[in-house]
Design an enzyme around this catalytic site. Structure first.
Site, PDB file in Angstrom:
ATOM      1  N   SER A 278     -28.852   9.149 -47.122  1.00  0.00           N
ATOM      2  CA  SER A 278     -28.076   8.050 -47.899  1.00  0.00           C
ATOM      3  C   SER A 278     -27.202   7.380 -46.753  1.00  0.00           C
ATOM      4  CB  SER A 278     -27.101   9.245 -48.774  1.00  0.00           C
ATOM      5  OG  SER A 278     -26.505   8.192 -49.569  1.00  0.00           O
TER       6      SER A 278
ATOM      7  N   ASP B  53     -26.128   1.496 -51.075  1.00  0.00           N
ATOM      8  CA  ASP B  53     -25.763   2.442 -50.248  1.00  0.00           C
ATOM      9  C   ASP B  53     -27.019   2.611 -49.520  1.00  0.00           C
ATOM     10  OD1 ASP B  53     -27.253   3.891 -52.130  1.00  0.00           O
ATOM     11  OD2 ASP B  53     -26.161   5.650 -51.837  1.00  0.00           O
TER      12      ASP B  53
ATOM     13  N   ASP C 184     -29.655   4.619 -49.143  1.00  0.00           N
ATOM     14  CA  ASP C 184     -31.126   4.791 -50.030  1.00  0.00           C
ATOM     15  C   ASP C 184     -30.877   4.235 -51.296  1.00  0.00           C
ATOM     16  OD1 ASP C 184     -29.098   6.592 -50.902  1.00  0.00           O
ATOM     17  OD2 ASP C 184     -30.394   8.396 -51.472  1.00  0.00           O
TER      18      ASP C 184
ATOM     19  N   ASP D 239     -29.729   4.345 -54.136  1.00  0.00           N
ATOM     20  CA  ASP D 239     -29.444   4.942 -55.413  1.00  0.00           C
ATOM     21  C   ASP D 239     -28.129   4.820 -56.116  1.00  0.00           C
ATOM     22  OD1 ASP D 239     -28.058   6.625 -54.033  1.00  0.00           O
ATOM     23  OD2 ASP D 239     -28.893   8.379 -54.622  1.00  0.00           O
TER      24      ASP D 239
END
Length: 454
Positions: free
Chosen positions: A99, A243, A245, A247
């Protein structure tokens, strides 16, 4: 020497420094364990742009195929794109990402078929136990017939599916600055936004897991400074930051001012309730603003309050049949996305809402941003339990004050509340406070901090 899995297997995922805390041989064991715990004949695997991600995901795939499981590799993707693949293909999935963590970290977010979460209580503890056993005894015997590895591109299908859930055909044209933070938003945004009435101004779309411009964590104010400045320079209607990743999404208005994730939750909740005929359950965690349940009720819905954390939100989404859920951390969950979180779908809702009316974003979100909030304030303490007990003792019995312990300690008055929760990984207490006006919020915030830090 065997890796210490207590340091890398968290409540909801696997995460640690590569190669110090985990490496490809360990990832291979995780792949074998995931195959055994899910009992699946086939799984899907994706990864982000971190330097270690291709190697780790490949090792995980080897571990699974050795157990006779067929693997579909979708390669570079966002976490919600992996959830899409898990849902659309009906397969358990594994996403290799850390992340917003620094470049030396990596991790695995795992789910069962249909993007159902894998956490400590839903398979992660069993996966950890198997990996620990195999670290000592050696990898399990391979299956008589190994599984196959197939590569598949899901980006176009993912983008088309998201666009099918939000009608953007008749909105006014919008100028939008997007800061991908050198993360996976740089991979997904061009395809998702293709053909929409949007003039896209890209920032840091180059995939680079070393994050050369800023951390890919838009909840930290210092990481959206570039976006805020660019929105003002471009005279754009809004800015969006993702962010690492991709999501989670964070929004700034036409003035470059941050829009609270609670306001986005309320806005999207109102839109989803309208889409469902003014009926439905909406989940919100106990840190979101009071404006969220208010807006949900005003639009005919039923708000349900949960603990902080995506496993709690997703479990309650499934139990209650909720149509939408939101968190203060800018995670947004949709019934029509297998109850999984997707910042991209939330971003499309914001574009549709803004482009469907004449005013600026600041005016649009004002209706959903009704209270003064403190944001999350962390305090290092010697004894979390003792400090929580001190807060409870200070407020218990006060007239007009309610206390509940759903997640940490929430203390509520007529026009204010604050919550204090312990960190699971550090000697911290996290304070969030909100009130009807700034002066009251500051008063109750400071009173709580005095006890916490006393």
């Amino acid at each position: 020497m065997a890796a210490d899995l207590s340091q890398i297997v968290k409540a909801y995922d696997v995460r640690g420094v590569v190669p110090d805390q985990w490496d490809e041989p360990l990832a291979e064991l995780f792949g074998a364990a995931f195959a055994q715990v899910t009992g699946a004949d086939a799984i899907v695997i994706g990864h982000d742009m971190r330097p270690s991600s291709p190697g780790l995901s490949g090792a995980f795939a080897r571990g699974a195929t050795r157990r006779g499981v067929d693997v579909t590799e979708i390669g570079l993707c966002s976490t919600d794109q992996l959830y899409y693949a898990s849902g659309a293909l009906g397969l358990p999935g594994a996403m290799f990402t850390a992340s917003h963590n620094p470049a030396q970290y990596n991790g695995i977010k795992m789910c069962r078929a249909g993007a159902a979460p894998v956490g400590q209580d839903t398979g992660l503890a069993e996966i950890r136990a198997l990996v620990e056993e195999w670290q000592d005894s050696g990898a399990p015997e391979p299956a008589g017939t190994p599984g196959t590895i197939t590569r598949r591109d899901t980006l176009e299908d993912y983008a088309a599916y998201l666009r099918s859930l939000v009608d953007l055909t008749s909105i006014s044209r919008l100028k939008v600055v997007v800061d991908a933070g050198n993360g996976m938003g740089g991979h997904t945004v061009p395809t998702v936004f293709a053909g929409l009435p949007v003039d896209l101004v890209p920032m840091y779309f180059e995939l680079d897991g070393t994050f050369p411009n800023h951390e890919a964590n838009p909840l930290d104010p210092k990481n959206i400074v570039d976006l805020q400045q660019r929105v003002r320079e471009e005279h754009a209607e809004l800015g969006i930051a993702f962010d690492g990743d991709a999501d989670r999404c964070f929004v700034v208005d036409e003035n470059g001012d941050p829009v609270s994730p609670s306001a986005i939750t309320a806005l999207v909740a109102a839109r989803e309730l309208a889409r469902y005929g003014g009926k439905g359950t909406v989940i919100h965690n106990l840190i979101t603003s009071r404006s969220v349940p208010e807006v949900v009720r005003e639009n005919g819905g039923t708000p349900v309050r949960t603990r902080v954390g995506h496993s709690f939100i997703k479990a309650e989404m499934a139990r209650s049949g909720a149509i939408f859920g939101g968190e203060h951390s800018a995670h947004y969950y949709f019934k029509d996305f297998w109850n999984a979180d997707t910042g991209m779908l939330a971003a499309l809702h914001v574009l549709a809402a803004l482009g469907g009316q004449d005013g600026p974003l600041s005016r649009l979100v004002a209706a959903y941003d009704r209270y003064a909030g403190s944001g999350e304030i962390n305090s290092t303490v010697d004894d979390q339990g003792a400090r929580l007990a001190a807060i409870k003792a200070a407020y218990q019995g006060r007239e007009g004050v309610d206390i509940d312990e759903l997640d940490g300690l929430t203390v509520s008055g007529a026009d204010w509340w604050f919550n204090v929760r312990p960190s699971n990984t550090e000697p911290l207490l996290r304070l969030n406070a909100e009130a009807g006006d700034e002066a009251t919020m500051e008063k109750i915030r400071d009173e709580a901090l005095e006890i916490i830090r006393g």
